[in-house]
Design a protein around this motif. Structure first.
Motif, PDB file in Angstrom:
ATOM      1  N   PRO A 133      18.676 -35.466 -26.811  1.00 27.90           N
ATOM      2  CA  PRO A 133      19.081 -34.281 -26.050  1.00 27.90           C
ATOM      3  C   PRO A 133      17.918 -33.714 -25.252  1.00 27.90           C
ATOM      4  O   PRO A 133      16.833 -33.495 -25.793  1.00 27.90           O
ATOM      5  N   PHE A 134      18.149 -33.495 -23.960  1.00 28.66           N
ATOM      6  CA  PHE A 134      17.099 -32.910 -23.139  1.00 28.66           C
ATOM      7  C   PHE A 134      17.721 -32.108 -22.005  1.00 28.66           C
ATOM      8  O   PHE A 134      18.892 -32.263 -21.668  1.00 28.66           O
ATOM      9  N   ILE A 135      16.895 -31.236 -21.437  1.00 29.48           N
ATOM     10  CA  ILE A 135      17.322 -30.430 -20.297  1.00 29.48           C
ATOM     11  C   ILE A 135      16.184 -30.388 -19.295  1.00 29.48           C
ATOM     12  O   ILE A 135      15.008 -30.404 -19.663  1.00 29.48           O
ATOM     13  N   GLN A 136      16.544 -30.370 -18.034  1.00 34.46           N
ATOM     14  CA  GLN A 136      15.570 -30.196 -16.961  1.00 34.46           C
ATOM     15  C   GLN A 136      15.682 -28.752 -16.480  1.00 34.46           C
ATOM     16  O   GLN A 136      16.710 -28.342 -15.949  1.00 34.46           O
ATOM     17  N   CYS A 137      14.658 -27.976 -16.708  1.00 36.09           N
ATOM     18  CA  CYS A 137      14.685 -26.558 -16.350  1.00 36.09           C
ATOM     19  C   CYS A 137      14.636 -26.394 -14.831  1.00 36.09           C
ATOM     20  O   CYS A 137      14.208 -27.294 -14.106  1.00 36.09           O
ATOM     21  N   VAL A 138      15.057 -25.236 -14.350  1.00 31.97           N
ATOM     22  CA  VAL A 138      15.015 -25.011 -12.907  1.00 31.97           C
ATOM     23  C   VAL A 138      13.616 -24.654 -12.443  1.00 31.97           C
ATOM     24  O   VAL A 138      13.298 -24.763 -11.264  1.00 31.97           O
ATOM     25  N   ALA A 139      12.755 -24.200 -13.351  1.00 32.82           N
ATOM     26  CA  ALA A 139      11.370 -23.876 -13.020  1.00 32.82           C
ATOM     27  C   ALA A 139      10.478 -24.481 -14.096  1.00 32.82           C
ATOM     28  O   ALA A 139      10.888 -25.389 -14.818  1.00 32.82           O
ATOM     29  N   GLU A 140       9.261 -23.975 -14.224  1.00 30.60           N
ATOM     30  CA  GLU A 140       8.369 -24.497 -15.255  1.00 30.60           C
ATOM     31  C   GLU A 140       8.965 -24.240 -16.640  1.00 30.60           C
ATOM     32  O   GLU A 140       9.546 -23.194 -16.899  1.00 30.60           O
ATOM     33  N   ALA A 141       8.796 -25.208 -17.535  1.00 27.30           N
ATOM     34  CA  ALA A 141       9.508 -25.177 -18.812  1.00 27.30           C
ATOM     35  C   ALA A 141       8.781 -24.425 -19.918  1.00 27.30           C
ATOM     36  O   ALA A 141       9.390 -24.139 -20.958  1.00 27.30           O
TER      37      ALA A 141
END
Length: 670
Positions: A133-141
């Motif tokens: 499971p992973f997510i790509q944040c819209v800004a710095e994580a």
């Protein structure tokens, strides 16, 4: 983010800030960007020749297998777009300039650290294949990582020194002390564990007279992080004499850190410390004021995570920053899932792109020059297709009018290498020829033939390639055709042959030909794999690369990089290729050397019908686009290429026999 010098200061002081931990049976929040940087740079993988992605993919798989053995449940967060507030942009520019110098050093056989261009894409693809499971944040994580870990009361695994500042309930596990390759076993329970070192700010603060941990964010701002320059507080440090230093420091930076921590420990809280700082500075430096210090401190204030429900229930991410919350739902879903690149956020929100430096010939124009027409179409689809967002954020300054069609065309400020310097230059967005405006809101609903037409016309190829090859190789071969015709200087025959051999070799490895997979059952395949594998440039041979070869393959990677992004934005009219198997820098550079010794692809593929036929099919597809004359040795080239398409019918019959599909099915069933 990161506090300058803090990691080395803490590591220099040994284990006094840590406790040993046998990590098992727990949830772990992982900084994804730190992970792939750490794995690549500490494992001796190739940097000079453009990367070895297959070896990198295997390393990622081994890492997550080690976690699984210890019942550690990973959740990975990746950084997104460039900070839309622009506070960090000067730091990003500074780092990019430094990377240009390092890439130049590597090209001359010296030292540097350059992450190959497709590393992030390979990392995401492996996470998908492993169902991590992973997510790509819209800004710095960083901030999101800290908030999520606090909500779940678990530790964070990263190598970012800002996590020595965040008040984390579950603590911080630095990668430097995370021994995932040394899995142990508990004698009593037979449970496996990973030896690690656990950092908590309570233990850290106790070293400095049990200082108030709320003073640490102010310390980070004053010491210098990615939002403040170390030099911005020089006047403060010149006027304060630190009376207590715990031990002799090995550098001026470490002495400053140690002295500042002891100095701050005398205050009961951040407000009193801030008053003292401003009093020392007086009116001599108006650039340092309470608002500046306070805003820096706020970067470390944690709150409830918005990402927990995304991981537990698949819910959409809420409380997005104002510049992105009005983007189409399909686009936001693709960004957070990682199916779309964060690169497009930088273009949409900032009309800016920061291109990644590669190891190439720095005396020639940047390798990204070759992929410029692809980026221009990408920019056109994004910016012209989403005018409402741009008009709402003051982007009219970078908009012009097409005199023939009367439609607004936007410009993107691209930052790329010019010589040995980073330079920004405006790039005109371009709309695909013959295609009506494609609204970004509905781009995912555009019929497949239209989306495919946009992609193929951008690459200058016809639909034959999309149907004459295994589907997952269609895009890389289209890119290869584009690269041959668009590069300057042009790649020579040996470079192209080596690249095609590399694609065949990667396909054999993907299908298990180099081990005991189904491909090895085809006559001679194992022998061919062994023969090709011996062409790799070995670690002890990695001096400075051939700059002409390095530059040509950097151009190809740039074209593939941007074509994958364009294909993703168009919702994949062509299947996305598995990047780990497409390019091995040490292989293609070694294969070029072998071609110069008068070897031929036929020689190297001798004895196995399957790889030889795959190579011929790829070559026929490419020569249909670039001309058969390109593949003839110089002594045999003729103006009349009447036999150019001989074998096309055989190729089509071979592909229609579903031989590739059958082999893939065998692999999937095994």
């Amino acid at each position: 983010m990161g506090v300058h010098g803090l990691t080395s200061y803490i590591e220099e002081n040994g284990k006094q800030f840590f406790k040993d931990l046998k990590l098992r049976n727990t949830t772990l929040v992982i900084d994804g960007c730190s992970l792939f940087f750490r794995l690549y740079f500490t494992s001796g993988l190739d940097q000079q020749h453009g990367g070895d992605y297959e070896s990198f993919a295997n390393l990622i798989q081994q890492f997550f297998e080690a976690l699984s053995m210890c019942n550690i449940r990973p959740f990975v967060l990746l950084d997104g777009g460039i900070d839309y507030t622009n506070k960090k942009f000067p730091t990003l520019v500074q780092r990019a300039q430094k990377k240009i110098k390092e890439a130049d050093a590597l090209s001359r056989g010296s030292h540097g650290s350059i992450l190959p261009l497709l590393t992030r894409q390979v990392f995401k693809q492996v996470l998908y294949s492993l169902h991590v499971p992973f997510i790509q944040c819209v800004a710095e994580a960083d901030w999101e990582i800290a908030c999520l870990a606090n909500q779940w009361n678990c530790a964070v695994l990263t190598m970012d020194s800002d996590f020595y500042i965040f008040d984390l309930k579950g603590g911080y596990l630095p990668f430097a002390f995370f021994q995932w390759q040394n899995v142990g076993m508990c004698q009593k329970t037979s449970e496996r564990y990973i030896p690690a070192s656990h950092f908590s700010i309570n233990k850290f603060c106790s070293r400095f007279h049990h200082m108030n941990k709320e003073l640490l964010p102010l310390f980070a701002v004053m010491a210098g992080n990615d939002y403040t320059s170390p030099g911005s507080m020089d006047k403060f440090f010149s006027r304060v004499v630190f009376s207590q230093v715990a031990q002799p420091a090995h550098s001026r930076t470490h002495a400053r850190i140690d002295g500042l921590l002891h100095w701050l420990s005398q205050f009961s809280g951040p407000q009193k410390a801030m008053d003292a700082v401003l009093q020392i500075l007086g009116n001599s430096d108006p650039s340092i004021n309470r608002d500046l210090l306070s805003s820096g401190v706020q970067e470390y204030k944690l709150s409830h995570s918005n990402l927990a429900r995304y991981f537990t229930h698949g819910a959409a991410v809420t409380n997005l920053p104002e510049p992105v919350r009005h983007l189409p739902e399909w686009l936001l879903a693709g960004l957070t899932s990682g199916r779309l690149p964060s690169f497009i956020l930088d273009v949409l929100v900032l009309q800016r792109s920061l291109l990644i430096v590669q190891v190439e010939n720095c005396r020639l124009p940047s390798s990204h020059t070759t992929s410029l027409p692809i980026r221009q179409v990408l920019y056109g689809l994004l910016l012209d297709g989403n005018r409402k967002l741009l008009q709402g954020h003051g982007s009219k300054q970078r908009k012009s009018t097409n005199p023939t069609e009367g439609s607004p065309l936007y410009r993107v400020q691209e930052f790329d290498r010019h010589g040995l310097n980073l330079r920004g230059s405006p790039v005109q967005a371009v709309l695909p020829r013959g295609i009506q405006q494609l609204s970004l809101d509905k781009l995912n609903e555009v019929p497949l033939p239209v989306r495919l037409q946009v992609l193929l016309e951008t690459l200058g190829v016809d639909e034959f390639i999309a149907t004459a090859l295994p589907p997952h190789l269609s895009l890389p071969v289209c890119v290869t055709c584009y690269w041959i015709t668009s590069s300057e200087p042009k790649p020579n025959l040996q470079m192209v042959q080596a690249l095609l051999l590399g694609i065949v070799y990667g396909e054999l490895c993907r299908l298990g030909g180099s081990q005991r997979g189904p491909a090895a059952e085809y006559p001679g395949v194992r022998a061919v794999c062994d023969r090709l594998g011996r062409l790799r440039v070995r670690a002890n041979e990695r001096r400075g690369p051939d700059l002409d070869v390095a530059h040509a393959y950097s151009q190809w990677q740039s074209c593939l990089w941007m074509s994958i992004y364009l294909n993703q934005l168009l919702c994949c009219p062509l299947p996305e290729p598995e990047c780990a198997w497409l390019y091995s820098g040490t292989f293609v550079h070694g294969a070029v050397v072998e071609m110069k010794r008068n070897s031929t692809p036929e020689d190297l593929l001798m004895g196995a019908p399957f790889p030889a036929q795959l190579y011929r099919d790829i070559q026929v597809a490419v020569q249909r686009s670039v001309g058969a004359d390109f593949f003839r040795p110089p002594s045999r080239k003729r103006v009349n290429a009447s036999k150019e398409v001989q074998g096309v019918g055989a190729t089509q019959r071979f592909c229609s026999s579903n031989k590739y599909d059958a082999l893939d099915n065998d692999v999937n069933e095994s």
